[in-house]
Design an enzyme around this catalytic site. Structure first.
Site, PDB file in Angstrom:
ATOM      1  N   GLU A 146       0.836  -1.201   0.000  1.00  0.00           N
ATOM      2  CA  GLU A 146       0.000   0.000   0.000  1.00  0.00           C
ATOM      3  C   GLU A 146       0.867   1.245   0.000  1.00  0.00           C
ATOM      4  OE1 GLU A 146      -3.180  -0.005  -1.125  1.00  0.00           O
ATOM      5  OE2 GLU A 146      -3.677  -1.344   0.513  1.00  0.00           O
ATOM      6  N   ASP A 151       3.063   2.214  -4.816  1.00  0.00           N
ATOM      7  CA  ASP A 151       3.059   2.276  -6.299  1.00  0.00           C
ATOM      8  C   ASP A 151       3.662   3.575  -6.828  1.00  0.00           C
ATOM      9  OD1 ASP A 151       0.767   3.764  -5.588  1.00  0.00           O
ATOM     10  OD2 ASP A 151      -0.495   2.902  -7.160  1.00  0.00           O
ATOM     11  N   SER A 196     -25.466   8.674 -15.385  1.00  0.00           N
ATOM     12  CA  SER A 196     -25.073   7.613 -14.458  1.00  0.00           C
ATOM     13  C   SER A 196     -26.305   7.083 -13.744  1.00  0.00           C
ATOM     14  CB  SER A 196     -24.092   8.197 -13.435  1.00  0.00           C
ATOM     15  OG  SER A 196     -24.099   7.429 -12.266  1.00  0.00           O
ATOM     16  N   GLY A 219     -15.678   5.742  -3.274  1.00  0.00           N
ATOM     17  CA  GLY A 219     -15.016   6.201  -2.047  1.00  0.00           C
ATOM     18  C   GLY A 219     -14.740   5.092  -1.054  1.00  0.00           C
ATOM     19  N   LEU A 242     -11.956   0.747  -3.260  1.00  0.00           N
ATOM     20  CA  LEU A 242     -11.968  -0.404  -4.182  1.00  0.00           C
ATOM     21  C   LEU A 242     -11.823   0.052  -5.633  1.00  0.00           C
ATOM     22  CD1 LEU A 242     -14.834  -2.548  -2.548  1.00  0.00           C
ATOM     23  CD2 LEU A 242     -12.365  -2.690  -2.147  1.00  0.00           C
ATOM     24  N   GLU A 278      -6.459  10.707 -14.479  1.00  0.00           N
ATOM     25  CA  GLU A 278      -6.672  11.002 -13.061  1.00  0.00           C
ATOM     26  C   GLU A 278      -5.659  12.024 -12.544  1.00  0.00           C
ATOM     27  OE1 GLU A 278      -8.177   7.857 -10.892  1.00  0.00           O
ATOM     28  OE2 GLU A 278      -7.857   8.819  -8.949  1.00  0.00           O
ATOM     29  N   ASP A 317      -4.178   0.980  -9.595  1.00  0.00           N
ATOM     30  CA  ASP A 317      -5.617   0.756  -9.770  1.00  0.00           C
ATOM     31  C   ASP A 317      -5.971   0.536 -11.234  1.00  0.00           C
ATOM     32  OD1 ASP A 317      -5.413   1.402  -7.137  1.00  0.00           O
ATOM     33  OD2 ASP A 317      -6.476   3.307  -7.275  1.00  0.00           O
TER      34      ASP A 317
HETATM   35  C1  GLA Z   1      -5.065   4.885  -4.239  1.00  0.00           C
HETATM   36  C2  GLA Z   1      -4.239   5.239  -5.488  1.00  0.00           C
HETATM   37  C3  GLA Z   1      -3.257   4.107  -5.818  1.00  0.00           C
HETATM   38  C4  GLA Z   1      -2.440   3.710  -4.588  1.00  0.00           C
HETATM   39  C5  GLA Z   1      -3.348   3.485  -3.374  1.00  0.00           C
HETATM   40  C6  GLA Z   1      -2.570   3.232  -2.120  1.00  0.00           C
HETATM   41  O1  GLA Z   1      -5.900   3.806  -4.520  1.00  0.00           O
HETATM   42  O2  GLA Z   1      -5.070   5.475  -6.591  1.00  0.00           O
HETATM   43  O3  GLA Z   1      -2.430   4.511  -6.893  1.00  0.00           O
HETATM   44  O4  GLA Z   1      -1.459   4.667  -4.310  1.00  0.00           O
HETATM   45  O5  GLA Z   1      -4.209   4.561  -3.149  1.00  0.00           O
HETATM   46  O6  GLA Z   1      -1.850   2.040  -2.188  1.00  0.00           O
END
Ligand code: GLA
Length: 365
Positions: free
Chosen positions: A15, A18, A49, A104, A107, A140, A152
């Site tokens: 976590e 990245d 949506s 939020g 996920l 993003e 992600d």
């Molecule tokens: C968010 C970001 C990811 C990553 C996580 C933490 O989901 O979009 O790129 O940094 O937080 O691991």
């Protein structure tokens, strides 16, 4: 009408590594985002949506100069802008968005929306999978304004049914990681999202850069060893030092987790989950009371090997390694205890690794 689906993800371990060129080990999940696309005559994008009542229409010739509106439509519009920047032509389209992944919740509802929108806007034109993931990450970062890493979008594009992935965020390549039989991945949604989230994320990114500045010649925190960190510790201010320590050890834990998964060592996998959570709570400071409560509670229940927060933090979900067969009792107990403490009903989701983004339907129209 054509339709495209892109999954959300649960990160098992790794976590906040990245964006420091490190290692992560996520799975794509069944929950995700579906975008139904149809051609419209007018040169515009019409966005609607199922989850939100407001719609948005933007002319194609307005896209290049568009400013973000802090609205869900920023995600598909950011993607449209990146496609234009690649030199691709867009046509008038209506995109109907339908998401099953809760927003939020940590996920990756955003990545799912970006990737499904990109496939819809590409409308069958080929784009390398890695370029698709990078394009959505740029949307993003550049338009939504979140300096996120690649995890992600990569997981949403490259997800594989039946296996997790060990992703090297520098090389942007992954290795398939089958998970041991007999264990379920159970997600518990705290149903809270603390405001702090995106500003704290930016702050963490900056603190990692600050820590890195103490290691001349290193490209990213991923390149710093534990020994080097210990030797430099006295000259690094406390907060950046703690952020760097989390990163160095979390990268190590990802590799350890990979080995434990290959060996079918559930106890070790669970222990690494718990160590990761503690590090996120104490060194990285991205957990919150509700997540800590969910983790501590899970660890008292039978059949639970490990629990940790997953995603960016400050609310969202925990991920739990639970013996197959114990999921129902686990869910019941977690809901009862969380409700008693916070008067909120946490969604408990038993999930398995799912396939990455794909076209789902081609019908007349
Ligand atoms: C968010 C970001 C990811 C990553 C996580 C933490 O989901 O979009 O790129 O940094 O937080 O691991």
């Amino acid at each position: 009408m054509k339709a495209y689906h892109a999954p959300g993800r649960v990160n098992l371990i790794g976590e906040h590594t990245d964006y420091n060129d490190g290692f992560v080990l996520p799975i794509a999940i069944e929950l995700g985002c579906t975008v139904r696309a149809s051609a419209v005559k007018a040169p515009e994008l019409r966005l609607s949506s199922r989850q939100y009542s407001d719609t948005r229409t933007v002319r194609l010739d307005e896209l290049a100069a568009l400013k973000p509106a802090r609205h869900w439509s920023d995600y598909p519009l950011g993607v449209a802008r990146e496609l234009l920047a690649l030199g691709l032509k867009l046509k008038g389209m209506a995109l109907e968005i339908d998401a099953t992944v809760p927003t939020g919740s940590g996920l990756s509802s955003s990545a799912a929306l970006e990737v499904a929108s990109a496939l819809a806007l590409l409308d069958g034109r080929p784009l390398d999978k890695i370029e698709l993931a990078r394009l959505c990450q740029r949307a993003e970062r550049n338009f939504v304004g979140m300096p996120c890493g690649i995890m992600d979008q990569y997981a949403s594009v490259f997800g594989e049914a039946g296996a997790a992935m060990l992703l090297d965020c520098r090389a942007q390549t992954h290795e398939r990681v089958p998970l041991p039989e007999g264990v379920s991945i159970v997600v518990v949604n705290s149903m809270v999202k603390h405001e702090l989230g995106s500003s704290a994320y930016r702050e963490r990114v900056a603190q990692c850069q600050e820590a890195l500045s103490h290691f001349p010649g290193k490209q990213a925190l991923r390149d710093v060893t534990l020994g080097e960190l210990e030797r430099a510790a006295s000259s690094i201010p406390e907060i950046p030092l703690a952020r760097a320590r989390h990163n160095v050890l979390e990268n190590w834990r990802v590799r350890q987790f990979h080995a434990a998964a290959a060996a079918g060592d559930l106890a070790r996998m669970g222990q690494l989950f718990v160590e990761s959570h503690r590090s996120l709570r104490d060194d990285y400071e991205v957990s919150c009371e509700e997540l800590d409560f969910l983790v501590a509670t899970a660890l008292t229940l039978p059949g639970v090997h490990g629990a940790r927060m997953t995603g960016g933090g400050f609310g969202g979900c925990t991920v739990n390694l639970v013996d197959r067969g114990s999921e129902e009792a686990f869910a019941k107990e977690m809901r009862a205890r969380y409700q008693a403490r916070y008067q909120l009903d946490p969604a408990v989701i038993v999930t398995t690794p799912a396939a990455g983004a794909h076209a789902i339907r081609k019908a007349a129209g």
